[in-house]
Write a protein that holds these residues in place. Structure first.
Motif, PDB file in Angstrom:
ATOM      1  N   VAL A  48       6.726  24.115  20.994  1.00  0.00           N
ATOM      2  CA  VAL A  48       8.110  24.084  21.294  1.00  0.00           C
ATOM      3  C   VAL A  48       8.111  24.836  22.478  1.00  0.00           C
ATOM      4  CG1 VAL A  48      10.507  24.960  20.875  1.00  0.00           C
ATOM      5  CG2 VAL A  48       8.961  24.091  18.697  1.00  0.00           C
ATOM      6  N   LYS A  49       8.521  24.329  23.751  1.00  0.00           N
ATOM      7  CA  LYS A  49       8.872  24.846  24.812  1.00  0.00           C
ATOM      8  C   LYS A  49      10.361  25.128  25.158  1.00  0.00           C
ATOM      9  CE  LYS A  49       4.630  24.648  26.419  1.00  0.00           C
ATOM     10  NZ  LYS A  49       3.530  25.486  26.390  1.00  0.00           N
ATOM     11  N   SER A  50      10.704  25.600  26.172  1.00  0.00           N
ATOM     12  CA  SER A  50      11.984  25.783  26.596  1.00  0.00           C
ATOM     13  C   SER A  50      12.975  24.521  26.498  1.00  0.00           C
ATOM     14  CB  SER A  50      12.404  26.458  27.913  1.00  0.00           C
ATOM     15  OG  SER A  50      11.909  25.485  28.918  1.00  0.00           O
ATOM     16  N   ARG A  51      12.622  23.403  26.807  1.00  0.00           N
ATOM     17  CA  ARG A  51      13.289  22.180  26.892  1.00  0.00           C
ATOM     18  C   ARG A  51      12.477  21.137  26.364  1.00  0.00           C
ATOM     19  NH1 ARG A  51      13.692  25.179  31.286  1.00  0.00           N
ATOM     20  NH2 ARG A  51      15.970  25.521  32.333  1.00  0.00           N
ATOM     21  N   THR A  52      11.639  21.181  25.499  1.00  0.00           N
ATOM     22  CA  THR A  52      10.817  20.192  24.851  1.00  0.00           C
ATOM     23  C   THR A  52      10.432  20.638  23.298  1.00  0.00           C
ATOM     24  OG1 THR A  52       8.647  20.864  26.087  1.00  0.00           O
ATOM     25  CG2 THR A  52       9.839  19.181  27.043  1.00  0.00           C
ATOM     26  N   ILE A  53      10.174  19.809  22.580  1.00  0.00           N
ATOM     27  CA  ILE A  53       9.608  19.870  21.220  1.00  0.00           C
ATOM     28  C   ILE A  53       8.740  18.644  21.058  1.00  0.00           C
ATOM     29  CG2 ILE A  53      10.384  19.893  18.807  1.00  0.00           C
ATOM     30  CD1 ILE A  53      13.214  20.278  19.421  1.00  0.00           C
ATOM     31  N   THR A  54       7.645  19.029  20.648  1.00  0.00           N
ATOM     32  CA  THR A  54       6.443  18.109  20.449  1.00  0.00           C
ATOM     33  C   THR A  54       6.218  18.171  18.836  1.00  0.00           C
ATOM     34  OG1 THR A  54       5.554  18.555  22.611  1.00  0.00           O
ATOM     35  CG2 THR A  54       4.049  17.512  20.968  1.00  0.00           C
ATOM     36  N   PHE A  55       6.293  16.863  18.300  1.00  0.00           N
ATOM     37  CA  PHE A  55       5.760  16.522  16.855  1.00  0.00           C
ATOM     38  C   PHE A  55       4.801  15.894  16.801  1.00  0.00           C
ATOM     39  CE2 PHE A  55      10.450  16.925  16.235  1.00  0.00           C
ATOM     40  CZ  PHE A  55      10.578  17.412  14.945  1.00  0.00           C
ATOM     41  N   GLY A  56       3.834  16.493  15.747  1.00  0.00           N
ATOM     42  CA  GLY A  56       2.566  15.495  15.369  1.00  0.00           C
ATOM     43  C   GLY A  56       2.637  14.773  14.039  1.00  0.00           C
ATOM     44  N   CYS A  57       1.912  13.524  13.850  1.00  0.00           N
ATOM     45  CA  CYS A  57       1.976  12.823  12.776  1.00  0.00           C
ATOM     46  C   CYS A  57       0.665  12.205  12.429  1.00  0.00           C
ATOM     47  CB  CYS A  57       3.181  11.782  13.335  1.00  0.00           C
ATOM     48  SG  CYS A  57       3.122  10.550  12.021  1.00  0.00           S
ATOM     49  N   GLU A  58       0.350  12.125  11.117  1.00  0.00           N
ATOM     50  CA  GLU A  58      -0.644  11.248  10.651  1.00  0.00           C
ATOM     51  C   GLU A  58       0.034  10.467   9.438  1.00  0.00           C
ATOM     52  OE1 GLU A  58      -4.703  14.107  10.804  1.00  0.00           O
ATOM     53  OE2 GLU A  58      -3.761  13.439   8.762  1.00  0.00           O
ATOM     54  N   ILE A  59      -0.384   9.363   9.642  1.00  0.00           N
ATOM     55  CA  ILE A  59      -0.214   8.239   8.644  1.00  0.00           C
ATOM     56  C   ILE A  59      -1.355   8.125   7.836  1.00  0.00           C
ATOM     57  CG2 ILE A  59       1.013   5.906   7.896  1.00  0.00           C
ATOM     58  CD1 ILE A  59       2.683   6.265  10.444  1.00  0.00           C
ATOM     59  N   VAL A  60      -1.267   8.104   6.555  1.00  0.00           N
ATOM     60  CA  VAL A  60      -2.541   8.262   5.644  1.00  0.00           C
ATOM     61  C   VAL A  60      -2.402   7.403   4.427  1.00  0.00           C
ATOM     62  CG1 VAL A  60      -3.157  10.452   6.557  1.00  0.00           C
ATOM     63  CG2 VAL A  60      -2.161  10.246   4.327  1.00  0.00           C
ATOM     64  N   GLU A  61      -3.459   6.756   3.895  1.00  0.00           N
ATOM     65  CA  GLU A  61      -3.327   6.276   2.476  1.00  0.00           C
ATOM     66  C   GLU A  61      -2.946   7.100   1.679  1.00  0.00           C
ATOM     67  OE1 GLU A  61      -3.985   3.851  -0.702  1.00  0.00           O
ATOM     68  OE2 GLU A  61      -5.395   5.448  -0.180  1.00  0.00           O
ATOM     69  N   ALA A  62      -1.992   7.159   0.654  1.00  0.00           N
ATOM     70  CA  ALA A  62      -1.542   7.962  -0.184  1.00  0.00           C
ATOM     71  C   ALA A  62      -2.670   8.375  -1.199  1.00  0.00           C
ATOM     72  CB  ALA A  62      -0.278   7.575  -0.790  1.00  0.00           C
ATOM     73  N   GLU A  63      -3.463   7.479  -1.679  1.00  0.00           N
ATOM     74  CA  GLU A  63      -4.522   7.842  -2.722  1.00  0.00           C
ATOM     75  C   GLU A  63      -5.694   8.529  -2.029  1.00  0.00           C
ATOM     76  OE1 GLU A  63      -2.356   5.186  -3.101  1.00  0.00           O
ATOM     77  OE2 GLU A  63      -1.454   6.323  -4.632  1.00  0.00           O
ATOM     78  N   GLN A  74       0.639  -0.990  -0.147  1.00  0.00           N
ATOM     79  CA  GLN A  74       0.099  -0.013   0.014  1.00  0.00           C
ATOM     80  C   GLN A  74       1.097   1.247   0.055  1.00  0.00           C
ATOM     81  OE1 GLN A  74      -2.361   0.083   3.604  1.00  0.00           O
ATOM     82  NE2 GLN A  74      -4.012   1.346   2.738  1.00  0.00           N
ATOM     83  N   ARG A  75       0.270   2.286  -0.860  1.00  0.00           N
ATOM     84  CA  ARG A  75       1.396   3.582  -0.661  1.00  0.00           C
ATOM     85  C   ARG A  75       0.829   4.325   0.628  1.00  0.00           C
ATOM     86  NH1 ARG A  75       1.073   7.402  -4.483  1.00  0.00           N
ATOM     87  NH2 ARG A  75       3.009   8.099  -4.126  1.00  0.00           N
ATOM     88  N   ILE A  76       1.618   4.762   1.210  1.00  0.00           N
ATOM     89  CA  ILE A  76       1.116   5.589   2.532  1.00  0.00           C
ATOM     90  C   ILE A  76       2.187   6.853   2.546  1.00  0.00           C
ATOM     91  CG2 ILE A  76       0.697   3.669   3.757  1.00  0.00           C
ATOM     92  CD1 ILE A  76       3.381   4.044   5.380  1.00  0.00           C
ATOM     93  N   THR A  77       1.452   7.667   3.124  1.00  0.00           N
ATOM     94  CA  THR A  77       2.337   9.396   3.466  1.00  0.00           C
ATOM     95  C   THR A  77       2.248   9.359   4.872  1.00  0.00           C
ATOM     96  OG1 THR A  77       1.248   9.947   1.438  1.00  0.00           O
ATOM     97  CG2 THR A  77       2.066  11.778   2.899  1.00  0.00           C
ATOM     98  N   VAL A  78       3.420   9.718   5.017  1.00  0.00           N
ATOM     99  CA  VAL A  78       3.541  10.106   6.577  1.00  0.00           C
ATOM    100  C   VAL A  78       3.795  11.612   6.628  1.00  0.00           C
ATOM    101  CG1 VAL A  78       5.284  10.024   8.806  1.00  0.00           C
ATOM    102  CG2 VAL A  78       5.033   8.009   6.954  1.00  0.00           C
ATOM    103  N   LYS A  79       2.701  12.357   7.270  1.00  0.00           N
ATOM    104  CA  LYS A  79       2.653  13.609   7.456  1.00  0.00           C
ATOM    105  C   LYS A  79       3.072  14.423   8.725  1.00  0.00           C
ATOM    106  CE  LYS A  79      -1.318  13.858   4.160  1.00  0.00           C
ATOM    107  NZ  LYS A  79      -2.684  14.720   4.167  1.00  0.00           N
ATOM    108  N   THR A  80       4.147  14.883   8.911  1.00  0.00           N
ATOM    109  CA  THR A  80       4.706  15.347   9.989  1.00  0.00           C
ATOM    110  C   THR A  80       5.006  16.998  10.160  1.00  0.00           C
ATOM    111  OG1 THR A  80       5.883  13.385   9.922  1.00  0.00           O
ATOM    112  CG2 THR A  80       6.614  14.923  11.656  1.00  0.00           C
TER     113      THR A  80
END
Length: 141
Positions: free
Chosen positions: A87-102, A76-82
């Protein structure tokens, strides 16, 4: 998924080695794909995890929230969206969705708070030199 933030997209086919005998992706693989998405996001801004480590800093997982919605399958073709959520003084928070590409159907979504550490494992402030790639609204530099 946020509409006004820079979102890095990485698309590929699910590999056979990532699946079980029924061709369904193992649940741990989504986290590996999220890691690839974070690495791609940083590379899009002219940095890399290797650059971060060479500068004497490390990013350690502090809090993971994940939700599995639909199973991905072999070939299956997938896309990782990031994106960067916060961003805080000592932390970084990343978000993500992994979706079916089509179809853009959401397979997995997560957020991960990373804690900035020095080589001794002591919590440190996020370096000012990272501000450009940490700007969640900045596109490719």
């Amino acid at each position: 998924m946020p509409k006004d933030l820079f979102i890095c997209e990485t698309t590929f086919h699910v590999r056979y080695a990532e699946t079980d005998s029924m061709g369904v992706v193992h649940h741990t693989v989504y986290l590996v794909w999220f890691e690839e998405g974070r690495s791609a996001y940083i590379r899009e801004h002219g940095w890399s995890y290797a650059d971060i480590e060479r500068s004497g800093y490390f990013l350690a997982a502090g809090d993971l929230k994940a939700k599995y919605r639909l199973a991905a399958r072999y070939d299956q073709r997938i896309t990782v969206k990031t994106w960067i959520e916060d961003v805080k003084s000592r932390t970084i928070t990343f978000g993500c969705e992994i979706v079916e590409a089509e179809t853009d159907a959401i397979l997995f979504e997560a957020s991960l708070k990373l804690i900035c550490l020095n080589a001794s494992g002591k919590v440190k402030r996020v370096p000012n030199a990272w501000k450009a790639w940490l700007n969640p609204r900045a596109g490719k530099e």
